[in-house]
Scaffold this motif. Structure first.
Motif, PDB file in Angstrom:
ATOM      1  N   TYR A 116       0.817  -1.225   0.000  1.00 12.51           N
ATOM      2  CA  TYR A 116       0.000   0.000   0.000  1.00 12.51           C
ATOM      3  C   TYR A 116       0.847   1.269   0.000  1.00 12.51           C
ATOM      4  CZ  TYR A 116      -4.094  -2.831   1.403  1.00 12.51           C
ATOM      5  OH  TYR A 116      -5.113  -3.741   1.464  1.00 12.51           O
ATOM      6  N   TYR A 120      -1.134   5.736  -0.890  1.00 12.12           N
ATOM      7  CA  TYR A 120      -1.647   6.784  -0.013  1.00 12.12           C
ATOM      8  C   TYR A 120      -1.523   8.169  -0.635  1.00 12.12           C
ATOM      9  CZ  TYR A 120      -0.942   3.280   3.702  1.00 12.12           C
ATOM     10  OH  TYR A 120      -0.961   2.149   4.467  1.00 12.12           O
ATOM     11  N   THR A 121      -2.428   9.054  -0.262  1.00  9.34           N
ATOM     12  CA  THR A 121      -2.202  10.474  -0.517  1.00  9.34           C
ATOM     13  C   THR A 121      -1.236  10.968   0.565  1.00  9.34           C
ATOM     14  OG1 THR A 121      -3.999  11.211   0.932  1.00  9.34           O
ATOM     15  CG2 THR A 121      -4.574  10.714  -1.383  1.00  9.34           C
ATOM     16  N   GLN A 124      -3.063  10.987   3.874  1.00 11.12           N
ATOM     17  CA  GLN A 124      -3.281   9.656   4.431  1.00 11.12           C
ATOM     18  C   GLN A 124      -1.997   9.073   5.012  1.00 11.12           C
ATOM     19  OE1 GLN A 124      -4.804   7.743   0.941  1.00 11.12           O
ATOM     20  NE2 GLN A 124      -6.956   8.239   1.382  1.00 11.12           N
ATOM     21  N   PHE A 125      -0.864   9.412   4.396  1.00  4.04           N
ATOM     22  CA  PHE A 125       0.415   8.868   4.860  1.00  4.04           C
ATOM     23  C   PHE A 125       0.772   9.355   6.265  1.00  4.04           C
ATOM     24  CE2 PHE A 125       4.965   7.930   4.861  1.00  4.04           C
ATOM     25  CZ  PHE A 125       4.992   6.685   4.238  1.00  4.04           C
ATOM     26  N   ARG A 127      -0.771   8.910   8.797  1.00  5.49           N
ATOM     27  CA  ARG A 127      -1.104   7.874   9.767  1.00  5.49           C
ATOM     28  C   ARG A 127       0.154   7.179  10.279  1.00  5.49           C
ATOM     29  NH1 ARG A 127      -1.780   2.635   8.283  1.00  5.49           N
ATOM     30  NH2 ARG A 127      -3.808   2.403   9.285  1.00  5.49           N
ATOM     31  N   TRP A 148     -12.518   2.718   3.381  1.00  5.58           N
ATOM     32  CA  TRP A 148     -11.154   3.181   3.625  1.00  5.58           C
ATOM     33  C   TRP A 148     -11.087   4.658   3.976  1.00  5.58           C
ATOM     34  CZ3 TRP A 148      -7.307   0.286   4.959  1.00  5.58           C
ATOM     35  CH2 TRP A 148      -7.286  -1.050   4.572  1.00  5.58           C
ATOM     36  N   PHE A 152      -9.260   5.951   7.392  1.00  2.00           N
ATOM     37  CA  PHE A 152      -8.163   6.914   7.407  1.00  2.00           C
ATOM     38  C   PHE A 152      -8.542   8.182   8.170  1.00  2.00           C
ATOM     39  CE2 PHE A 152      -6.563   4.887   3.249  1.00  2.00           C
ATOM     40  CZ  PHE A 152      -5.753   4.016   3.964  1.00  2.00           C
ATOM     41  N   GLY A 197      -5.607   2.774  -3.807  1.00  2.00           N
ATOM     42  CA  GLY A 197      -5.442   4.213  -3.807  1.00  2.00           C
ATOM     43  C   GLY A 197      -4.849   4.705  -5.101  1.00  2.00           C
ATOM     44  N   VAL A 205       3.976  10.075  -2.138  1.00  2.00           N
ATOM     45  CA  VAL A 205       3.947  10.114  -0.684  1.00  2.00           C
ATOM     46  C   VAL A 205       5.249  10.710  -0.185  1.00  2.00           C
ATOM     47  CG1 VAL A 205       2.450   8.105  -0.530  1.00  2.00           C
ATOM     48  CG2 VAL A 205       4.913   7.800  -0.495  1.00  2.00           C
TER      49      VAL A 205
END
Length: 214
Positions: A116, A120-121, A124-125, A127, A148, A152, A197, A205
């Motif tokens: 994944y 991610y955008t 989102q990364f 996280r 999802w 997120f 994604g 990312v």
């Protein structure tokens, strides 16, 4: 200081839990060995804090297969013992060792597969600004029943609002969710749906610090 306290609590609780659960760990290991054979443990590369890669440990719940995300294949490979382990969340017990090692925390966004990483955008990364958790805010608000975007959103809310009191509330709600066996499977799946994604070219990312395997 807050992160140091959290780490101290994680380490203390995980070590005590491993000692207390040692007979149960041994019993489940024997049951998996007798019904599914070797290996007893499921190992998979996951993305941890700051994008670093680690190997998560769980009890194996499926018979051998092609792997990947296939609801039909997963449903066929999930054994009766494996289903029970997932329903009771006992398959997660070996992950306590990941907490002792410092790969994970008791509470945080759930660690996801390394495949994944480039889906991610940048938002989102975020996280991965904290250690992934055995349980998290998304897990007590629907778990795999969430889509999802919802997962997120809860992960990022945790990153922004994290603290000891929030962790305690999440742990208390986790106990209730486990007893009620809530949100174990996504609709139409025995596990969770694959996260699809944007590609790396569309949504790069942030660079991951120390992304080598631990």
């Amino acid at each position: 200081m807050k992160d140091a306290l959290k780490r101290a609590v994680d380490l203390t609780v995980a070590l005590i839990a491993l000692l207390v659960a040692a007979p149960l760990l041994a019993a489940v290991s024997v049951a998996v060995l007798l019904t599914m054979g070797r290996p007893v443990l499921f190992r998979q590369a996951r993305i941890g804090r700051c994008g670093r890669q680690f190997t998560i440990l769980k009890f194996r719940s499926m018979a051998p297969g092609a792997g990947g995300f296939s609801p039909t294949d997963d449903a066929m490979r999930l054994t009766p013992l494996g289903r029970w382990l997932r329903d009771t969340s006992l398959d997660e017990l070996p992950s306590l060792w990941n907490i002792v090692r410092g790969d994970m925390s008791l509470v945080g966004p759930r660690p996801l597969p390394t495949s994944y990483r480039f889906r991610y955008t940048p938002e989102q990364f975020r996280r991965h600004d904290v250690r992934p958790g055995l349980t998290g805010l998304a897990q007590v608000n629907g778990r795999n029943e969430l889509d999802w975007d919802e997962k997120f959103a809860y992960d990022l809310r945790y990153v922004d609002d994290r603290g000891i009191l929030l962790d305690l509330r999440i742990l208390a709600r986790t106990a209730v969710a486990v007893l009620r066996r809530q949100g174990i499977s996504a609709p139409g799946s025995v596990t969770a749906h694959e996260f699809r994604g944007p590609t790396a070219a569309e949504q790069p990312v942030p660079a991951a610090a120390g992304s080598g395997a631990r």
